[in-house]
Motif scaffolding. Sequence first.
Motif, PDB file in Angstrom:
ATOM      1  N   GLY A 183      25.542  21.601  27.174  1.00 23.87           N
ATOM      2  CA  GLY A 183      25.905  20.260  27.627  1.00 23.87           C
ATOM      3  C   GLY A 183      24.753  19.458  28.178  1.00 23.87           C
ATOM      4  N   THR A 184      23.585  20.088  28.330  1.00 20.25           N
ATOM      5  CA  THR A 184      22.386  19.355  28.743  1.00 20.25           C
ATOM      6  C   THR A 184      21.549  19.043  27.501  1.00 20.25           C
ATOM      7  OG1 THR A 184      20.905  21.265  29.017  1.00 20.25           O
ATOM      8  CG2 THR A 184      22.401  20.752  30.844  1.00 20.25           C
ATOM      9  N   GLU A 185      20.462  18.332  27.706  1.00 19.53           N
ATOM     10  CA  GLU A 185      19.544  18.045  26.595  1.00 19.53           C
ATOM     11  C   GLU A 185      18.517  19.159  26.403  1.00 19.53           C
ATOM     12  OE1 GLU A 185      18.542  13.569  26.081  1.00 19.53           O
ATOM     13  OE2 GLU A 185      18.533  13.951  28.250  1.00 19.53           O
ATOM     14  N   VAL A 186      18.600  20.174  27.229  1.00 21.89           N
ATOM     15  CA  VAL A 186      17.607  21.250  27.183  1.00 21.89           C
ATOM     16  C   VAL A 186      17.911  22.213  26.037  1.00 21.89           C
ATOM     17  CG1 VAL A 186      16.562  23.164  28.452  1.00 21.89           C
ATOM     18  CG2 VAL A 186      17.283  21.091  29.672  1.00 21.89           C
ATOM     19  N   ALA A 187      16.895  22.518  25.223  1.00 19.02           N
ATOM     20  CA  ALA A 187      17.011  23.536  24.178  1.00 19.02           C
ATOM     21  C   ALA A 187      16.584  24.872  24.775  1.00 19.02           C
ATOM     22  CB  ALA A 187      16.135  23.178  22.987  1.00 19.02           C
ATOM     23  N   PHE A 188      17.454  25.872  24.695  1.00 16.94           N
ATOM     24  CA  PHE A 188      17.172  27.165  25.310  1.00 16.94           C
ATOM     25  C   PHE A 188      16.747  28.187  24.264  1.00 16.94           C
ATOM     26  CE2 PHE A 188      18.763  31.383  26.804  1.00 16.94           C
ATOM     27  CZ  PHE A 188      17.866  31.542  27.842  1.00 16.94           C
ATOM     28  N   VAL A 189      15.662  28.898  24.556  1.00 20.42           N
ATOM     29  CA  VAL A 189      15.168  29.960  23.679  1.00 20.42           C
ATOM     30  C   VAL A 189      14.913  31.201  24.530  1.00 20.42           C
ATOM     31  CG1 VAL A 189      13.254  30.706  22.193  1.00 20.42           C
ATOM     32  CG2 VAL A 189      14.155  28.377  22.001  1.00 20.42           C
ATOM     33  N   ASP A 190      15.350  32.331  24.025  1.00 20.20           N
ATOM     34  CA  ASP A 190      15.156  33.623  24.682  1.00 20.20           C
ATOM     35  C   ASP A 190      13.923  34.290  24.090  1.00 20.20           C
ATOM     36  OD1 ASP A 190      15.565  36.303  25.684  1.00 20.20           O
ATOM     37  OD2 ASP A 190      16.659  36.755  23.844  1.00 20.20           O
ATOM     38  N   GLY A 191      13.062  34.830  24.946  1.00 22.99           N
ATOM     39  CA  GLY A 191      11.847  35.486  24.457  1.00 22.99           C
ATOM     40  C   GLY A 191      11.627  36.829  25.119  1.00 22.99           C
ATOM     41  N   PRO A 193      10.949  37.950  36.982  1.00 21.64           N
ATOM     42  CA  PRO A 193      11.881  39.070  36.817  1.00 21.64           C
ATOM     43  C   PRO A 193      13.259  38.595  36.366  1.00 21.64           C
ATOM     44  CG  PRO A 193      10.703  39.240  38.898  1.00 21.64           C
ATOM     45  CD  PRO A 193      10.413  37.874  38.356  1.00 21.64           C
ATOM     46  N   SER A 194      13.955  39.429  35.608  1.00 20.66           N
ATOM     47  CA  SER A 194      15.272  39.049  35.092  1.00 20.66           C
ATOM     48  C   SER A 194      16.287  38.790  36.200  1.00 20.66           C
ATOM     49  CB  SER A 194      15.801  40.130  34.147  1.00 20.66           C
ATOM     50  OG  SER A 194      16.002  41.353  34.839  1.00 20.66           O
ATOM     51  N   ALA A 195      16.041  39.346  37.390  1.00 18.95           N
ATOM     52  CA  ALA A 195      16.982  39.172  38.500  1.00 18.95           C
ATOM     53  C   ALA A 195      17.177  37.709  38.877  1.00 18.95           C
ATOM     54  CB  ALA A 195      16.505  39.960  39.719  1.00 18.95           C
ATOM     55  N   VAL A 196      16.203  36.860  38.587  1.00 15.09           N
ATOM     56  CA  VAL A 196      16.321  35.442  38.960  1.00 15.09           C
ATOM     57  C   VAL A 196      16.581  34.549  37.752  1.00 15.09           C
ATOM     58  CG1 VAL A 196      14.865  35.759  40.997  1.00 15.09           C
ATOM     59  CG2 VAL A 196      13.810  35.036  38.849  1.00 15.09           C
ATOM     60  N   ALA A 197      16.817  35.133  36.583  1.00 10.23           N
ATOM     61  CA  ALA A 197      16.955  34.334  35.363  1.00 10.23           C
ATOM     62  C   ALA A 197      18.086  33.310  35.460  1.00 10.23           C
ATOM     63  CB  ALA A 197      17.174  35.251  34.164  1.00 10.23           C
ATOM     64  N   ALA A 198      19.246  33.729  35.958  1.00  7.19           N
ATOM     65  CA  ALA A 198      20.380  32.804  36.034  1.00  7.19           C
ATOM     66  C   ALA A 198      20.127  31.684  37.029  1.00  7.19           C
ATOM     67  CB  ALA A 198      21.646  33.574  36.400  1.00  7.19           C
ATOM     68  N   SER A 199      19.542  32.008  38.180  1.00  7.33           N
ATOM     69  CA  SER A 199      19.277  30.963  39.184  1.00  7.33           C
ATOM     70  C   SER A 199      18.239  29.980  38.671  1.00  7.33           C
ATOM     71  CB  SER A 199      18.821  31.593  40.503  1.00  7.33           C
ATOM     72  OG  SER A 199      17.627  32.320  40.346  1.00  7.33           O
ATOM     73  N   VAL A 200      17.248  30.453  37.926  1.00  5.28           N
ATOM     74  CA  VAL A 200      16.256  29.538  37.354  1.00  5.28           C
ATOM     75  C   VAL A 200      16.919  28.650  36.300  1.00  5.28           C
ATOM     76  CG1 VAL A 200      14.143  29.368  35.976  1.00  5.28           C
ATOM     77  CG2 VAL A 200      14.287  31.041  37.829  1.00  5.28           C
ATOM     78  N   CYS A 213      22.815  32.378  30.540  1.00  6.93           N
ATOM     79  CA  CYS A 213      21.849  31.293  30.760  1.00  6.93           C
ATOM     80  C   CYS A 213      22.025  30.189  29.722  1.00  6.93           C
ATOM     81  CB  CYS A 213      20.422  31.831  30.719  1.00  6.93           C
ATOM     82  SG  CYS A 213      19.998  32.886  32.124  1.00  6.93           S
ATOM     83  N   ASP A 214      22.278  30.580  28.484  1.00  3.69           N
ATOM     84  CA  ASP A 214      22.530  29.600  27.426  1.00  3.69           C
ATOM     85  C   ASP A 214      23.760  28.769  27.764  1.00  3.69           C
ATOM     86  OD1 ASP A 214      22.006  28.441  24.835  1.00  3.69           O
ATOM     87  OD2 ASP A 214      23.712  29.588  24.077  1.00  3.69           O
ATOM     88  N   ALA A 215      24.789  29.421  28.301  1.00  2.62           N
ATOM     89  CA  ALA A 215      26.007  28.697  28.680  1.00  2.62           C
ATOM     90  C   ALA A 215      25.745  27.747  29.842  1.00  2.62           C
ATOM     91  CB  ALA A 215      27.102  29.705  29.052  1.00  2.62           C
ATOM     92  N   ILE A 216      24.898  28.160  30.779  1.00  2.95           N
ATOM     93  CA  ILE A 216      24.547  27.294  31.914  1.00  2.95           C
ATOM     94  C   ILE A 216      23.909  26.007  31.421  1.00  2.95           C
ATOM     95  CG2 ILE A 216      22.941  27.076  33.875  1.00  2.95           C
ATOM     96  CD1 ILE A 216      23.447  30.095  34.390  1.00  2.95           C
ATOM     97  N   LEU A 217      23.093  26.107  30.373  1.00  2.00           N
ATOM     98  CA  LEU A 217      22.365  24.946  29.858  1.00  2.00           C
ATOM     99  C   LEU A 217      23.151  24.162  28.807  1.00  2.00           C
ATOM    100  CD1 LEU A 217      18.973  26.786  29.698  1.00  2.00           C
ATOM    101  CD2 LEU A 217      19.412  24.772  31.094  1.00  2.00           C
TER     102      LEU A 217
END
Length: 285
Positions: free
Chosen positions: A108-116, A68-75, A102-106
């Motif tokens: 500076g890391t090596e993680v590539a973020f994609v929204d689906g 659920p989107s409610a936990v998206a930021a914590s994940v 969520c993109d901002a949270i990631l």
Amino acid sequence: MTVIAAASKIVIIGYGEVGRAFGDQLEKMGERPLYVDPVAAPRDPKHQVVPALPDHIEPGSLVLGVFPSAVAASVAREVAKRAGAFTYVDLSTSPMTLMRDCDAILAGTEVAFVDGAIMGSVDLSGAGSPIILSGAGAKSVSAALNRLGFNTRAMANSLPGEAGGLKLLRTLMSKGIEALAVECYATAQRMGLEAELRENLADISARPFPNLLDAMVRTHVLHAPRREHEVEDAIAQARSFGLQTPVSDAVLAAYARTSQRIAEESPTPPANVAEAVRWLSAGLS
């Protein structure tokens, strides 16, 4: 940008209906995904289900978030703590602003973020449900998932959040129609006109649906007062059969607002739907 290896390790965050449907498809393709779910227990002894993300995720891995989107930021915060150059795809169908967070949270890391965003019903179509992807890595993720039997499309030149934003725009339309259909069908049943209604509605699909909507919105600026009275009569008919019409009442209020603006402003008839939307949106601000 992380490049997804052909035989990457795949992690699925969420062991619910969607997670298991996606996992089943991956297993058909010879993959053995790791499921992460803090509360679920394995439903099949062949599945690997753990309560938290591993401390290290292998470079080139693909992490799919189905929750659920409610936990998206914590994940996203948990994903950001993991070392490794991997790709994380959030499929929670969240608002654009949340995906940008969520993109901002990631960052500076090596993680590539994609929204689906999953556009169809997984209950009906399983992993074959259409998925829209956005973000810098959307194209490579789409190619990787399609090789694994999924049905995805990357939005060109997109930013994270645009896929979820598109899905929620669609939700405004589809769920509104669904709620109106409940009131309409209930009234038709009381009137004994169910079969006739379905036959009568068939002409609505005679032209492409977006074209129909364009025509409705463009002419709303011209014909809202007349249509307001028609909606009023339709509501009165439903109520005469003992039904309440809360959704249609809101529709009537919307027509009344437009009618009042037309009376006060005497707008020039719009030449196209874009002009109509510009004028109409001012009444929603």
